[in-house]
Scaffold this active site. Sequence first.
Site, mmCIF file in Angstrom:
data_model
loop_
_atom_site.group_PDB
_atom_site.id
_atom_site.type_symbol
_atom_site.label_atom_id
_atom_site.label_comp_id
_atom_site.label_asym_id
_atom_site.label_seq_id
_atom_site.Cartn_x
_atom_site.Cartn_y
_atom_site.Cartn_z
ATOM 1 N N ARG A 96 -38.498 -38.902 -37.367
ATOM 2 C CA ARG A 96 -38.977 -40.278 -37.179
ATOM 3 C C ARG A 96 -40.036 -40.370 -36.103
ATOM 4 O O ARG A 96 -39.937 -39.681 -35.096
ATOM 5 C CB ARG A 96 -37.829 -41.164 -36.677
ATOM 6 N N GLU A 98 -17.176 -25.824 -30.955
ATOM 7 C CA GLU A 98 -17.129 -25.386 -32.351
ATOM 8 C C GLU A 98 -17.872 -24.055 -32.505
ATOM 9 O O GLU A 98 -19.071 -23.990 -32.257
ATOM 10 C CB GLU A 98 -17.803 -26.484 -33.178
#
Length: 370
Positions: A176, A302
């Site tokens: 964007r 993670e």
Amino acid sequence: MAGKYDYLVVGAGLFGAVFAREAADAGKKVLIIDRRPHPAGNIYTEERDGIPIHRYGAHIFHTSDPEVWRYACRFADFNRFTNAPLARYRGRLYHLPFNMNTFYALWGTATPAEALARLEIQRREITGTPRNLEEQAIALVGRDVYETLIRGYTEKQWGRPCRDLPASIIRRLPVRLTWDNNYFNDLWQGIPREGYTRMVERMMSGIELRLDTAYAPEMRSLAEKVVYTGSVDSFFGCCLGSLEYRSLRFEEERYELPDFQGNAVINDTNAEVPYTRTIEHKHFVFDRPEVMKTEWTWITREYPLAWTEGAEPFYPVADERNTGLCARYRELAAEDPGLLFGGRLGLYRYLDMDDTIRAALDLARSELQQ
Ligand code: UDP
């Protein structure tokens, strides 16, 4: 052979729960089984020390499908969580997804025109249609962003060079020229205030559920039809070969601090850091003051890893070999019209939660109108 049930749903995750709800509401007799001791599959959340923990990694619900959003809202009260993750690279933090804040931090470009000019120069490196993830990434955001924020993260996540990965993976990420840090472009986004487990339990309410129960071939005769949401190759004993999956290892840690990182998600995009992201659970329920004011916090790091027998499969690896093999398993599955597959593992597709609900509703619709 007709069994006691109309449907045996294997897997009490999101796909199984939605399908079971629809079938039960259509008057069908349904049994759900799951080999784990808890329902909700990989979206399982549990309260620990007053904080809801996403046991299998961050799950942020987002959709632009009005029917799916209305459906999810029937079973959960969603907060207005907006995912605005940060990415850390060699000690510096950058905003995601790639937007004016990211470009400003990298290049000091302060207007959309300046940033676009930089992007356009860097994008020129790729001529023609991108043939792999590396080329796709450079064609989208140029080499600087690729090297800083994409290469290390992606190679850790998928365990192979970006040049050997399909371009499609990176197309998930928005680019964007505004200062908007919202990771998703969808119309609706949020997290169930009471956690995903409650949401899935509500979906399954009144339906027989047996936990700690693994599927075995003898169970096929229990029901007219089986809806299997485990991995499609494992259903057939991997007789044609094993499909490849990526797995994850979660390292949870409690800190005696009210706030560890000030944000729900921080990615580590350096290849040298072995984990891909750190989530701080309390920030997912930022609107629950009793959670936010605890003097302690839980985080989860993670670590991606290759899937091996005994680990949980999380992501399908949709390259040519696996896609071809999966198609052959589908042919095998089609030989038994009473056998239906669903969910990320059953369909071997990278489904988000909203895609999963959509797929389960579609299957229910086509099944139940017969
Ligand atoms: N990605 C990246 N850098 C980041 C976050 C994402 O390059 O900091 C890319 C990467 O290729 C990854 C894909 O975007 O495989 C999708 O990542 P995301 O974390 O959105 O996937 P999830 O595991 O949450 O579905």
